[in-house]
Design an enzyme around this catalytic site. Structure first.
Site, PDB file in Angstrom:
ATOM      1  NE  ARG A 212      -4.923   3.568  -6.179  1.00 40.80           N
ATOM      2  CZ  ARG A 212      -4.143   1.980  -6.095  1.00 40.80           C
ATOM      3  NH1 ARG A 212      -4.311   1.036  -7.586  1.00 40.80           N
ATOM      4  NH2 ARG A 212      -3.594   1.280  -5.396  1.00 40.80           N
TER       5      ARG A 212
ATOM      6  CD  GLU B 295      -2.546  -1.374   0.551  1.00 36.01           C
ATOM      7  OE1 GLU B 295      -2.891  -1.136   0.058  1.00 36.01           O
ATOM      8  OE2 GLU B 295      -3.024  -2.762   0.737  1.00 36.01           O
TER       9      GLU B 295
ATOM     10  CG  ASN C  45      -0.540   5.229  -0.720  1.00 32.55           C
ATOM     11  OD1 ASN C  45      -1.180   4.884  -1.862  1.00 32.55           O
ATOM     12  ND2 ASN C  45      -0.740   5.527   0.520  1.00 32.55           N
TER      13      ASN C  45
END
Lengths: 125, 146
Positions: free
Chosen positions: B105, B46, B50
């Site tokens: 997303r 994650e 990002n």
């Protein structure tokens, strides 16, 4: 069909049509890097016009993160527009947690295995 | 036990799986359970994703730094980028919020980090973002059945 050995890392997606059901078997890891290819392939099957429902078999999906959730949410919207159902089966513990966190279980149906998922959608396996 | 490591990588999506393998391999010395290992791999995925998507907006010339330290049973992981930063960290951490809905997303990245780790800290400015993640592997005090 691609052999599993041909791609040791990443994701291999097997697509199969059974009547008006698109059956997808995911093998490997689904992350942001793999998400775009899966999305494109999945969408091209949905756009053929003779698919209504989707079953995704997650038995051999060893890893997934929120990028995978994004792909599922996006395709769910398309299946819903086709007035179809999206069913996931053979979901493992860690992927299940992500589905729970995201609330995806509220819209996506689950079955223990592929045979149950197929019979739910009226397809003889 | 104390130990630490630091890895620098290009902001390429291929490196998301590389970062997961690196961190899983480094923390294996704490003898984590399979669930713990999956949790850590997921949050690293994650944070690195990002940095690539939001920090560098897919500019592969960007650099992502992954660092990890172990102090007894506590693991601290830093994921740092030198990208554009997060405009509003509170908003970014809201479940289902995404600044890039066109990229499909899910907006669940920070929610997953919060759920899978014991501590999450996000420091962001216009010169980059550092996500600090802490997890304790206290096997003696863990409930037997989960």
């Amino acid at each position: 069909m691609l052999k599993k050995e041909e791609k040791l890392l990443g994701l291999v997606s097997y697509f199969e049509q059974k009547e008006n059901v698109l059956l997808i078997r995911l093998v490997g890891e689904l992350d942001h890097h793999e998400a775009e290819t899966l999305k494109t392939d999945w969408e091209s099957y949905l756009s053929t016009g003779d698919i209504k429902h989707v079953i995704v078999n997650l038995e051999q999906l060893s890893f997934m993160d929120s990028s995978g959730l994004g792909v599922f949410l996006g395709r769910y919207k398309q299946v819903k527009a086709l007035e179809g159902e999206m069913v996931v089966c053979s979901i493992n513990r860690s992927v299940k947690r992500l589905f729970e966190l995201s609330g995806l279980f509220k819209v996506v149906q689950t079955e223990a295995n592929e045979a149950d998922a197929l019979s739910r959608l009226g397809v003889a396996s | 036990m104390t130990n630490h490591m630091k890895v620098e990588m290009a902001a390429k999506s291929e490196n998301e799986s590389f970062a997961r393998v690196v961190i899983a391999s480094f923390i294996s010395q704490l003898d984590p359970t399979l669930d713990e290992l999956t949790e850590v791999k997921t949050v690293i995925s994650e944070a690195v994703t990002n940095a690539i998507i939001h920090g560098y907006e897919a500019n592969e010339e960007g650099v992502v730094i992954l660092a990890c330290s172990i102090e007894d049973d506590e693991v601290t992981i830093w994921v740092q980028d030198f990208g554009r930063g997060i405009d509003d960290v509170h908003e970014a951490m809201e479940p289902m919020y995404t600044s890039k809905p066109e990229l499909e997303r899910s907006g669940m990245g920070f929610t997953i980090m919060e759920n899978f780790m014991d501590q999450l800290d996000v420091h962001s400015s216009e010169t980059g973002t550092t996500v600090t993640l802490v997890k304790r592997f206290n096997h003696d005090h863990r409930p037997i059945a989960k």
